[in-house]
Design a protein around this motif. Structure first.
Motif, PDB file in Angstrom:
ATOM      1  N   ALA A 136      54.501  34.993  45.478  1.00 44.67           N
ATOM      2  CA  ALA A 136      55.195  34.084  43.982  1.00 44.67           C
ATOM      3  C   ALA A 136      56.477  33.437  43.834  1.00 44.67           C
ATOM      4  O   ALA A 136      56.788  33.071  43.397  1.00 44.67           O
ATOM      5  CB  ALA A 136      54.142  34.040  43.211  1.00 44.67           C
ATOM      6  N   ALA A 137      56.830  34.878  43.391  1.00 45.92           N
ATOM      7  CA  ALA A 137      57.916  34.990  42.570  1.00 45.92           C
ATOM      8  C   ALA A 137      59.664  35.413  43.598  1.00 45.92           C
ATOM      9  O   ALA A 137      60.682  35.243  42.878  1.00 45.92           O
ATOM     10  CB  ALA A 137      58.153  36.143  41.806  1.00 45.92           C
ATOM     11  N   GLY A 138      58.749  34.686  44.336  1.00 47.31           N
ATOM     12  CA  GLY A 138      60.002  34.969  45.142  1.00 47.31           C
ATOM     13  C   GLY A 138      60.935  36.546  45.712  1.00 47.31           C
ATOM     14  O   GLY A 138      61.884  36.473  46.123  1.00 47.31           O
ATOM     15  N   CYS A 139      59.929  37.668  45.039  1.00 47.50           N
ATOM     16  CA  CYS A 139      60.290  38.537  45.155  1.00 47.50           C
ATOM     17  C   CYS A 139      60.164  39.418  46.697  1.00 47.50           C
ATOM     18  O   CYS A 139      58.671  39.557  46.717  1.00 47.50           O
ATOM     19  CB  CYS A 139      59.808  39.277  44.483  1.00 47.50           C
ATOM     20  N   LEU A 140      61.016  39.812  47.830  1.00 47.92           N
ATOM     21  CA  LEU A 140      60.480  40.400  48.812  1.00 47.92           C
ATOM     22  C   LEU A 140      59.515  41.958  48.817  1.00 47.92           C
ATOM     23  O   LEU A 140      59.943  42.680  47.987  1.00 47.92           O
ATOM     24  CB  LEU A 140      61.730  41.233  50.087  1.00 47.92           C
ATOM     25  N   PRO A 141      58.444  41.570  48.570  1.00 46.16           N
ATOM     26  CA  PRO A 141      57.227  42.936  48.881  1.00 46.16           C
ATOM     27  C   PRO A 141      58.079  44.306  49.072  1.00 46.16           C
ATOM     28  O   PRO A 141      58.014  45.042  50.584  1.00 46.16           O
ATOM     29  CB  PRO A 141      56.047  42.467  49.110  1.00 46.16           C
ATOM     30  N   GLY A 142      57.990  45.159  48.261  1.00 51.29           N
ATOM     31  CA  GLY A 142      57.932  46.939  48.592  1.00 51.29           C
ATOM     32  C   GLY A 142      56.323  47.323  48.831  1.00 51.29           C
ATOM     33  O   GLY A 142      55.877  48.131  47.885  1.00 51.29           O
ATOM     34  N   VAL A 143      56.062  47.388  50.046  1.00 51.67           N
ATOM     35  CA  VAL A 143      54.364  48.109  50.366  1.00 51.67           C
ATOM     36  C   VAL A 143      54.013  49.233  50.427  1.00 51.67           C
ATOM     37  O   VAL A 143      54.910  49.417  51.298  1.00 51.67           O
ATOM     38  CB  VAL A 143      53.788  46.513  51.125  1.00 51.67           C
ATOM     39  N   VAL A 144      53.587  50.108  49.738  1.00 47.66           N
ATOM     40  CA  VAL A 144      53.266  50.751  49.452  1.00 47.66           C
ATOM     41  C   VAL A 144      51.374  51.283  49.854  1.00 47.66           C
ATOM     42  O   VAL A 144      50.798  51.731  48.585  1.00 47.66           O
ATOM     43  CB  VAL A 144      53.433  51.967  48.530  1.00 47.66           C
ATOM     44  N   ALA A 145      51.173  51.181  50.972  1.00 49.27           N
ATOM     45  CA  ALA A 145      49.917  50.361  51.100  1.00 49.27           C
ATOM     46  C   ALA A 145      48.943  50.495  53.201  1.00 49.27           C
ATOM     47  O   ALA A 145      49.253  49.641  53.337  1.00 49.27           O
ATOM     48  CB  ALA A 145      48.939  49.372  50.735  1.00 49.27           C
ATOM     49  N   ASP A 146      48.852  52.005  53.392  1.00 44.41           N
ATOM     50  CA  ASP A 146      49.685  51.693  54.812  1.00 44.41           C
ATOM     51  C   ASP A 146      48.359  50.579  55.452  1.00 44.41           C
ATOM     52  O   ASP A 146      48.941  49.837  56.179  1.00 44.41           O
ATOM     53  CB  ASP A 146      48.944  53.142  56.041  1.00 44.41           C
ATOM     54  N   PRO A 147      47.508  50.568  54.951  1.00 46.86           N
ATOM     55  CA  PRO A 147      46.558  49.739  56.182  1.00 46.86           C
ATOM     56  C   PRO A 147      46.012  48.586  55.406  1.00 46.86           C
ATOM     57  O   PRO A 147      45.301  47.417  56.334  1.00 46.86           O
ATOM     58  CB  PRO A 147      45.014  49.999  55.815  1.00 46.86           C
ATOM     59  N   LEU A 148      47.241  47.614  54.693  1.00 47.65           N
ATOM     60  CA  LEU A 148      47.141  45.927  54.273  1.00 47.65           C
ATOM     61  C   LEU A 148      47.884  45.810  55.126  1.00 47.65           C
ATOM     62  O   LEU A 148      48.749  45.841  56.088  1.00 47.65           O
ATOM     63  CB  LEU A 148      48.493  46.214  53.005  1.00 47.65           C
ATOM     64  N   THR A 149      47.123  44.575  56.129  1.00 43.22           N
ATOM     65  CA  THR A 149      47.209  43.800  56.750  1.00 43.22           C
ATOM     66  C   THR A 149      47.641  42.519  55.475  1.00 43.22           C
ATOM     67  O   THR A 149      48.122  41.151  56.048  1.00 43.22           O
ATOM     68  CB  THR A 149      46.452  43.059  57.289  1.00 43.22           C
ATOM     69  N   GLY A 150      46.882  42.273  54.213  1.00 41.87           N
ATOM     70  CA  GLY A 150      47.169  40.465  53.586  1.00 41.87           C
ATOM     71  C   GLY A 150      46.629  39.921  54.442  1.00 41.87           C
ATOM     72  O   GLY A 150      45.981  40.029  54.840  1.00 41.87           O
ATOM     73  N   ALA A 151      46.859  38.556  53.395  1.00 41.65           N
ATOM     74  CA  ALA A 151      45.659  37.702  53.626  1.00 41.65           C
ATOM     75  C   ALA A 151      46.165  36.857  54.647  1.00 41.65           C
ATOM     76  O   ALA A 151      47.513  36.680  55.074  1.00 41.65           O
ATOM     77  CB  ALA A 151      45.192  36.245  52.789  1.00 41.65           C
ATOM     78  N   PHE A 152      45.657  36.089  55.985  1.00 38.14           N
ATOM     79  CA  PHE A 152      46.317  35.212  56.887  1.00 38.14           C
ATOM     80  C   PHE A 152      47.174  36.240  57.989  1.00 38.14           C
ATOM     81  O   PHE A 152      48.128  35.603  57.884  1.00 38.14           O
ATOM     82  CB  PHE A 152      45.801  33.795  57.023  1.00 38.14           C
ATOM     83  N   PRO A 153      47.282  36.863  58.338  1.00 36.64           N
ATOM     84  CA  PRO A 153      47.742  37.397  58.404  1.00 36.64           C
ATOM     85  C   PRO A 153      48.972  37.743  59.920  1.00 36.64           C
ATOM     86  O   PRO A 153      50.027  37.386  60.452  1.00 36.64           O
ATOM     87  CB  PRO A 153      47.766  39.328  58.794  1.00 36.64           C
ATOM     88  N   GLN A 154      48.778  36.310  60.533  1.00 33.54           N
ATOM     89  CA  GLN A 154      48.611  36.035  61.779  1.00 33.54           C
ATOM     90  C   GLN A 154      49.639  34.482  61.331  1.00 33.54           C
ATOM     91  O   GLN A 154      50.746  34.358  62.291  1.00 33.54           O
ATOM     92  CB  GLN A 154      47.415  35.533  62.874  1.00 33.54           C
TER      93      GLN A 154
END
Length: 157
Positions: free
Chosen positions: A25-43
């Protein structure tokens, strides 16, 4: 966050974290440290085009490696990731004017929930195929939601 290029978004109580969506939302590229995270609506969101995902164990072992990787990322790659994130923000954020998140949610419900739920509701309420309630009438401006409602009406008629 609006001034930052990258935002660290580690897991919270579970793999998905509000920090992840707040960064987007802030326009900041997320640095993800969560292996199984796929996020909402990944496709639809195509996160792999913009997030920087680091294996949890690697981050725990050497947190500074993420910082080195981000600092070494070429400006052209950063810009490409920012463009991709801007193009897909509406796929996951509900409070944007052009949000597609509601449509994605309804599509998930139509695909995964209703096929199982409709027969159960029909049995509970004594409905038969001709007595099912009418699908809601939605204006064409509802976009994909109207198409989903139409599909449901066909499926239940």
């Amino acid at each position: 966050m609006r001034e930052a290029t990258f935002c660290l978004t580690p897991a919270g109580d579970n793999w998905a974290s509000a920090r992840f969506y707040t960064a987007i939302a802030a326009g900041c590229l997320p640095g993800v440290v969560a292996d199984p995270l796929t996020g909402a609506f990944p496709q639809q969101a195509m996160y792999e085009r913009f997030w920087v995902k680091v294996p949890h164990e690697a981050f725990i072992k050497e947190p500074a490696s993420l910082l080195r990787m981000l600092r070494a990322m070429p400006a052209a790659e950063v810009a490409a990731r920012q463009r991709a994130m801007a193009a897909h923000r509406a796929d996951v954020l509900y409070d944007l004017r052009d949000s597609r998140a509601g449509d994605h949610f309804l599509a998930e419900v139509a695909e995964h929930c209703l096929p199982n739920l409709l027969p159960e509701l029909a049995a509970e309420n004594g409905w038969n195929r001709t007595a099912l309630p009418a699908a809601p009438r939605l204006p064409a401006s509802c976009g994909r939601a109207a198409a989903i409602a139409k599909k449901l009406a066909i499926a239940t008629s």
